[in-house]
Design a protein around this motif. Structure first.
Motif, PDB file in Angstrom:
ATOM      1  N   TYR A 169       0.844  -1.186   0.000  1.00 20.63           N
ATOM      2  CA  TYR A 169       0.000   0.000   0.000  1.00 20.63           C
ATOM      3  C   TYR A 169       0.888   1.247   0.000  1.00 20.63           C
ATOM      4  CZ  TYR A 169      -3.828  -3.056   1.329  1.00 20.63           C
ATOM      5  OH  TYR A 169      -4.775  -4.032   1.348  1.00 20.63           O
ATOM      6  N   SER A 170       1.402   1.581  -1.139  1.00 22.89           N
ATOM      7  CA  SER A 170       2.317   2.711  -1.154  1.00 22.89           C
ATOM      8  C   SER A 170       1.803   3.910  -1.918  1.00 22.89           C
ATOM      9  CB  SER A 170       3.660   2.285  -1.739  1.00 22.89           C
ATOM     10  OG  SER A 170       3.495   1.853  -3.072  1.00 22.89           O
ATOM     11  N   HIS A 171       0.618   3.813  -2.500  1.00 25.03           N
ATOM     12  CA  HIS A 171       0.068   4.956  -3.225  1.00 25.03           C
ATOM     13  C   HIS A 171      -1.163   5.458  -2.482  1.00 25.03           C
ATOM     14  CE1 HIS A 171       2.722   4.454  -6.614  1.00 25.03           C
ATOM     15  NE2 HIS A 171       2.458   3.170  -6.594  1.00 25.03           N
ATOM     16  N   TYR A 172      -1.254   6.745  -2.371  1.00 22.43           N
ATOM     17  CA  TYR A 172      -2.348   7.362  -1.651  1.00 22.43           C
ATOM     18  C   TYR A 172      -3.132   8.235  -2.612  1.00 22.43           C
ATOM     19  CZ  TYR A 172       0.973   5.930   1.843  1.00 22.43           C
ATOM     20  OH  TYR A 172       1.863   5.187   2.574  1.00 22.43           O
ATOM     21  N   TYR A 173      -4.433   8.068  -2.638  1.00 19.11           N
ATOM     22  CA  TYR A 173      -5.286   8.848  -3.533  1.00 19.11           C
ATOM     23  C   TYR A 173      -6.209   9.716  -2.707  1.00 19.11           C
ATOM     24  CZ  TYR A 173      -3.581   6.336  -7.528  1.00 19.11           C
ATOM     25  OH  TYR A 173      -2.763   5.843  -8.501  1.00 19.11           O
ATOM     26  N   GLY A 174      -6.474  10.899  -3.209  1.00 21.41           N
ATOM     27  CA  GLY A 174      -7.318  11.802  -2.450  1.00 21.41           C
ATOM     28  C   GLY A 174      -8.198  12.641  -3.332  1.00 21.41           C
ATOM     29  N   ASP A 209     -14.502  16.682  -4.337  1.00 20.11           N
ATOM     30  CA  ASP A 209     -14.597  16.634  -5.796  1.00 20.11           C
ATOM     31  C   ASP A 209     -14.487  15.190  -6.295  1.00 20.11           C
ATOM     32  OD1 ASP A 209     -11.904  15.926  -5.776  1.00 20.11           O
ATOM     33  OD2 ASP A 209     -11.209  17.731  -6.751  1.00 20.11           O
ATOM     34  N   ASP A 210     -14.843  14.954  -7.556  1.00 23.83           N
ATOM     35  CA  ASP A 210     -14.829  13.607  -8.124  1.00 23.83           C
ATOM     36  C   ASP A 210     -13.469  13.197  -8.665  1.00 23.83           C
ATOM     37  OD1 ASP A 210     -17.484  13.177  -7.538  1.00 23.83           O
ATOM     38  OD2 ASP A 210     -18.171  14.012  -9.445  1.00 23.83           O
ATOM     39  N   PHE A 211     -12.570  14.147  -8.815  1.00 24.60           N
ATOM     40  CA  PHE A 211     -11.278  13.839  -9.402  1.00 24.60           C
ATOM     41  C   PHE A 211     -10.318  13.378  -8.315  1.00 24.60           C
ATOM     42  CE2 PHE A 211      -6.965  15.317 -10.507  1.00 24.60           C
ATOM     43  CZ  PHE A 211      -6.745  14.505 -11.604  1.00 24.60           C
ATOM     44  N   GLU A 212      -9.856  12.138  -8.430  1.00 24.56           N
ATOM     45  CA  GLU A 212      -8.872  11.618  -7.484  1.00 24.56           C
ATOM     46  C   GLU A 212      -7.482  11.828  -8.048  1.00 24.56           C
ATOM     47  OE1 GLU A 212     -10.550   8.173  -4.696  1.00 24.56           O
ATOM     48  OE2 GLU A 212      -9.911   7.502  -6.666  1.00 24.56           O
ATOM     49  N   ARG A 213      -6.585  12.181  -7.194  1.00 26.25           N
ATOM     50  CA  ARG A 213      -5.192  12.303  -7.611  1.00 26.25           C
ATOM     51  C   ARG A 213      -4.302  11.699  -6.553  1.00 26.25           C
ATOM     52  NH1 ARG A 213      -2.934  18.233  -7.929  1.00 26.25           N
ATOM     53  NH2 ARG A 213      -0.977  17.125  -7.928  1.00 26.25           N
ATOM     54  N   TRP A 214      -3.107  11.314  -7.002  1.00 25.48           N
ATOM     55  CA  TRP A 214      -2.125  10.727  -6.095  1.00 25.48           C
ATOM     56  C   TRP A 214      -1.515  11.846  -5.270  1.00 25.48           C
ATOM     57  CZ3 TRP A 214       3.554  10.313  -6.431  1.00 25.48           C
ATOM     58  CH2 TRP A 214       4.071   9.362  -5.573  1.00 25.48           C
ATOM     59  N   VAL A 215      -1.507  11.720  -3.966  1.00 21.68           N
ATOM     60  CA  VAL A 215      -0.966  12.741  -3.080  1.00 21.68           C
ATOM     61  C   VAL A 215       0.027  12.115  -2.118  1.00 21.68           C
ATOM     62  CG1 VAL A 215      -2.938  14.311  -3.224  1.00 21.68           C
ATOM     63  CG2 VAL A 215      -2.934  12.508  -1.508  1.00 21.68           C
ATOM     64  N   THR A 216       1.022  12.881  -1.742  1.00 18.61           N
ATOM     65  CA  THR A 216       2.032  12.344  -0.830  1.00 18.61           C
ATOM     66  C   THR A 216       2.456  13.317   0.261  1.00 18.61           C
ATOM     67  OG1 THR A 216       3.794  13.066  -2.300  1.00 18.61           O
ATOM     68  CG2 THR A 216       3.056  10.798  -2.538  1.00 18.61           C
ATOM     69  N   ASN A 217       2.508  14.596  -0.003  1.00 22.60           N
ATOM     70  CA  ASN A 217       3.096  15.546   0.938  1.00 22.60           C
ATOM     71  C   ASN A 217       2.102  15.914   2.032  1.00 22.60           C
ATOM     72  OD1 ASN A 217       5.414  15.503  -0.616  1.00 22.60           O
ATOM     73  ND2 ASN A 217       4.760  17.234  -1.848  1.00 22.60           N
ATOM     74  N   PHE A 218       2.022  15.053   3.037  1.00 21.94           N
ATOM     75  CA  PHE A 218       1.062  15.224   4.115  1.00 21.94           C
ATOM     76  C   PHE A 218       1.602  16.206   5.151  1.00 21.94           C
ATOM     77  CE2 PHE A 218       0.612  10.810   2.578  1.00 21.94           C
ATOM     78  CZ  PHE A 218      -0.631  10.939   2.008  1.00 21.94           C
TER      79      PHE A 218
END
Length: 173
Positions: free
Chosen positions: A137-142, A152-161
């Protein structure tokens, strides 16, 4: 000693010694020298070594790094990048980044996207290889917070929490 030919017969006139007269004359002569001539003279008599352009650039970058680190103590400055190209143009880059927080489970996070802070509803997404094997589980979508308060309906890969600010409401696809 004064034999002044004015109406007051010399009374009230200042007496100037010969030494004082020569000091005044010397100061007046020095004040009339052109600025460029005195600057050129100072440059040729300087006992400090002249720095090359490369040395001056190194000193400038070092001072710039120190100033930026003081102004942004939470940032980690990366090594600078400087390159000169064949056509004579150049690129210079100095970048500083903060340390972001690790992912701490599905939830609402403040996320840094290109330096701007956004609120995202983030979930962990399993990664599966083409052969069907789990890669963890190394990809995070938001989903970003929409203007109406929803997501919103558009999911994107995010990392900088930046930080987790809430738990996941009921997730709907």
């Amino acid at each position: 000693m004064q034999t002044d030919h004015n109406a007051n017969g010399g009374r009230g006139a200042s007496v100037v010694s010969r030494r004082k007269f020569f000091q005044i004359a010397a100061a007046g002569t020095a004040a009339t020298l052109p600025v460029a001539a005195s600057a050129a003279a100072a440059e040729t008599t300087s006992r400090l070594p002249q720095l090359t352009d490369e040395q001056q650039l190194e000193n400038c970058i070092s001072q710039l790094r120190d100033i930026l680190q003081r102004m942004n103590p939470a940032s980690k400055l990366h090594p600078e990048f400087y390159s000169v190209r064949q056509d004579g143009s150049f690129r210079f880059c100095l970048q500083g980044d903060v340390t972001f927080q690790p992912f701490d489970g599905d939830g609402i996070y403040l996320v840094s996207v290109d330096g701007s802070i956004w609120e995202y509803l983030v979930r962990e997404e399993p990664v599966i290889s083409l052969a069907g094997n789990s890669l963890g589980y190394s990809h995070y979508y938001g989903r970003a917070r929409a203007d109406d308060g929803g997501w919103d309906d558009f999911e994107r890969w995010v990392t900088n929490f930046v930080r987790k600010v809430g738990e996941v409401p009921t997730w709907s696809d």
